[in-house]
Design a protein around this motif. Structure first.
Motif, PDB file in Angstrom:
ATOM      1  N   LYS A 128      14.909  41.259  -8.567  1.00 17.23           N
ATOM      2  CA  LYS A 128      14.644  39.964  -9.205  1.00 17.23           C
ATOM      3  C   LYS A 128      13.442  39.291  -8.549  1.00 17.23           C
ATOM      4  O   LYS A 128      12.538  38.797  -9.245  1.00 17.23           O
ATOM      5  N   LEU A 152      10.256  41.134  -9.515  1.00 20.50           N
ATOM      6  CA  LEU A 152       9.851  40.851 -10.905  1.00 20.50           C
ATOM      7  C   LEU A 152       9.306  39.441 -11.041  1.00 20.50           C
ATOM      8  O   LEU A 152       8.339  39.205 -11.781  1.00 20.50           O
ATOM      9  N   THR A 153       9.902  38.507 -10.330  1.00 22.92           N
ATOM     10  CA  THR A 153       9.412  37.126 -10.356  1.00 22.92           C
ATOM     11  C   THR A 153       7.992  37.075  -9.797  1.00 22.92           C
ATOM     12  O   THR A 153       7.104  36.427 -10.372  1.00 22.92           O
TER      13      THR A 153
END
Length: 124
Positions: free
Chosen positions: A112, A115-116
């Motif tokens: 996460k 990807l952020t």
């Protein structure tokens, strides 16, 4: 043909006792004695045989009880060992599952975050 000889202790004991009884009767009948003496001897022989069989039966019963008790103790001990090992394996499995859950959560958070960060870079 293939013959297999098996031995059953009860059959062997009964054959021995029957042989001893027959032998005793043959000796008693072939010894020159009067009828009254022969009957007395046969009665004594029967009494001795009865007493001996009682002693053997008691000894066999005691031996069987000892064998049964020893077998039960060994079975109880084996059961306790298996139970302890099963609990140990179950604990290790639960710990492994917890580790997998933690690792998966950590990997998910890392993914996460990655990807952020990639999304921020693409926007700029």
């Amino acid at each position: 043909m293939n013959y297999r000889i098996t031995s059953n202790p009860a059959t062997t004991l009964m054959a021995f006792l029957a042989g001893a009884a027959v032998g005793g009767i043959v000796v008693a009948l072939t010894t020159p004695k009067r009828g009254a003496e022969l009957r007395k001897d046969l009665g004594q022989l029967g009494g001795k045989a009865k007493d001996q069989m009682g002693e053997w039966a008691e000894a066999a019963s005691d031996a069987m009880e000892e064998i049964t008790t020893a077998g039960k103790e060994k079975a109880d001990h084996a059961t306790a060992q298996v139970k302890a090992k099963a609990e140990e394996v179950a604990d290790k499995g639960q710990n492994a599952w917890k580790d997998i859950k933690k690792g998966t959560a950590s990997a998910g958070n890392d993914l996460k975050d990655g990807l952020t960060a990639a999304g921020k870079e693409l926007r700029t």
